[in-house]
Write an enzyme that holds these catalytic residues in place. Structure first.
Site, PDB file in Angstrom:
ATOM      1  N   THR A 133      30.893  39.492  85.393  1.00  0.00           N
ATOM      2  CA  THR A 133      30.997  38.967  84.023  1.00  0.00           C
ATOM      3  C   THR A 133      32.430  38.616  83.663  1.00  0.00           C
ATOM      4  OG1 THR A 133      29.099  40.266  83.297  1.00  0.00           O
ATOM      5  CG2 THR A 133      30.633  39.588  81.597  1.00  0.00           C
ATOM      6  N   THR A 138      29.824  44.660  86.893  1.00  0.00           N
ATOM      7  CA  THR A 138      29.597  46.073  86.560  1.00  0.00           C
ATOM      8  C   THR A 138      28.342  46.642  87.225  1.00  0.00           C
ATOM      9  OG1 THR A 138      28.394  45.458  84.551  1.00  0.00           O
ATOM     10  CG2 THR A 138      30.756  45.906  84.331  1.00  0.00           C
ATOM     11  N   ASP A 139      27.376  45.764  87.553  1.00  0.00           N
ATOM     12  CA  ASP A 139      26.068  46.275  87.996  1.00  0.00           C
ATOM     13  C   ASP A 139      26.156  47.196  89.212  1.00  0.00           C
ATOM     14  OD1 ASP A 139      24.881  44.972  85.921  1.00  0.00           O
ATOM     15  OD2 ASP A 139      24.114  43.290  87.109  1.00  0.00           O
ATOM     16  N   ASP A 157      27.969  37.550  91.457  1.00  0.00           N
ATOM     17  CA  ASP A 157      27.394  38.531  90.552  1.00  0.00           C
ATOM     18  C   ASP A 157      27.225  39.769  91.446  1.00  0.00           C
ATOM     19  OD1 ASP A 157      25.121  38.527  87.930  1.00  0.00           O
ATOM     20  OD2 ASP A 157      25.113  40.137  89.410  1.00  0.00           O
ATOM     21  N   SER A 158      27.617  40.931  90.964  1.00  0.00           N
ATOM     22  CA  SER A 158      27.665  42.086  91.873  1.00  0.00           C
ATOM     23  C   SER A 158      26.288  42.531  92.335  1.00  0.00           C
ATOM     24  CB  SER A 158      28.435  43.249  91.261  1.00  0.00           C
ATOM     25  OG  SER A 158      27.692  43.882  90.255  1.00  0.00           O
TER      26      SER A 158
HETATM   27  N1  ASP Z   1      25.525  40.971  86.469  1.00  0.00           N
HETATM   28  C1  ASP Z   1      26.940  41.209  86.293  1.00  0.00           C
HETATM   29  C2  ASP Z   1      27.512  41.699  87.611  1.00  0.00           C
HETATM   30  O1  ASP Z   1      27.324  42.831  87.970  1.00  0.00           O
HETATM   31  C3  ASP Z   1      27.181  42.189  85.203  1.00  0.00           C
HETATM   32  C4  ASP Z   1      28.619  42.455  84.858  1.00  0.00           C
HETATM   33  O2  ASP Z   1      29.552  42.080  85.518  1.00  0.00           O
HETATM   34  O3  ASP Z   1      28.839  43.110  83.816  1.00  0.00           O
HETATM   35  O4  ASP Z   1      28.103  40.933  88.310  1.00  0.00           O
END
Ligand code: ASP
Length: 336
Positions: free
Chosen positions: A13, A90-91, A58-59
């Site tokens: 994100t 964050t994922d 995207d993680s």
């Molecule tokens: N879907 C995103 C990720 O993990 C969520 C994030 O970064 O907050 O890449």
């Protein structure tokens, strides 16, 4: 002298922009945005170089090979920089942080992972502080381990879990105190920080292994476990109830586990609870798992246990040694 930090931008994100299909990491965006924000030229911040991954991920799309790439980029540039900041979605950040904590053996420099719940490209965002404080911590504090910095919390990477998909407090380490109190002043919890390593830094890459996490739930069909254990599985993280308990009124369930342990499948008992620890002597329902050959995951998170098992299996050491090391604290992931 100004410290030099390498930023590895893997995506997430933090480096996303709004598109017709939702947020997507945008190549070049973070570097251009940071260039245009005067705060990043403040004398209290270190100088930095950004290495951007292609494609930005995207993680949720990350795999073991991405962890190997991050770890090997740190190893390659280890002597050139004073510390490393990793921008990451964050994922799955808690998994990457756990994996890196094992792979970067005898780490003597800060590796701080961060990201955000709202992209830097939005006017209301949590990215700006997460980046600034991560860079500041990296340059000014005696950190020698893999951490997550997120919304005023500095957490040990292999103790962290994503706890909110909604709040800025996306991460916590419920089983380990925070490594710093971040407010008007930043106070590191020096007693908790990892001590300087006794040996030279080295990289242990990990190879994909056939392992799984299985979360127990009341009334699950033992056949599902049977199916899983009949596959060429090398290890299982069994996520049990409370202090490491599972049903002991189902003989087949216990027989399957015992037979799998006897075949050399490493089965780690981790609790579904975020706080507390596995104690297989506390209840008869836990003791039967001990008798079935399960190894205690103590107070490790299921994420850390998963990455630790991958790491140990990648070292090609005898299984007996793997079992012993699972229960030992290697880099702050477990406390007795
Ligand atoms: N879907 C995103 C990720 O993990 C969520 C994030 O970064 O907050 O890449």
């Amino acid at each position: 002298m100004k410290k030099k930090i390498l930023i590895l931008n893997t995506g997430g994100t933090i480096s996303s922009v709004q598109t017709e299909t939702g947020y997507e990491p945008a190549p070049g965006y973070i570097a251009a945005a940071m260039q245009s924000i005067p705060a990043f030229r403040h004398p209290d911040l270190p100088s930095y170089h950004i290495e951007e991954y292609n494609p930005l991920l995207d993680s949720s799309n990350m795999t073991v090979s991405d962890w190997n790439r991050i770890a090997s980029d740190i190893a390659t540039h280890y002597d050139q920089y004073d510390g490393f900041v990793i921008f990451h979605g964050t994922d799955t950040m808690a998994y990457t942080a756990s994996a890196l904590s094992f792979m970067l053996e005898n780490l003597a420099k800060p590796v701080i992972m961060t990201g955000s719940q709202i992209p830097l490209s939005e006017i209301r965002n949590d990215a700006l502080d997460n980046i600034i404080t991560s860079l500041w911590l990296c340059a000014h504090q005696p950190i020698q381990e893999v951490c997550i910095y997120f919304n005023q919390r500095l957490l040990r990477g292999n103790r962290a879990q994503k706890v909110s998909a909604e709040l800025f407090n996306a991460f916590d380490s419920p089983n380990c105190p925070h490594l710093a109190r971040v407010g008007i002043h930043i106070e590191l919890n020096h007693e908790l920080l990892r001590p300087a390593p006794q040996q030279a830094f080295c990289l242990q890459p990990i190879t994909p292994q056939f392992i799984a996490n299985f979360r127990l739930f009341p009334g699950f069909a033992t056949d599902v476990l049977d199916f899983l254990l009949q596959s060429p599985l090398r290890g299982l993280i069994l996520e049990t109830y409370g202090a490491g308990n599972a049903q002991n009124n189902d003989p087949r369930f216990l027989e399957l586990l015992l037979a799998a342990s006897a075949r050399g499948i490493i089965i780690i008992n981790c609790s579904q609870c975020q706080q507390g620890r596995v104690s297989m002597n506390q209840y008869a329902t836990g003791y039967s798992l001990k008798q079935a050959g399960l190894i205690s995951g103590h107070d490790m998170t299921p994420e850390a246990a998963h990455c630790k098992l991958l790491y140990l299996l990648s070292k090609n050491i005898p299984l007996d040694k793997v079992k012993i090391l699972i229960e030992q604290d290697l880099c702050g992931e477990l406390s007795h």
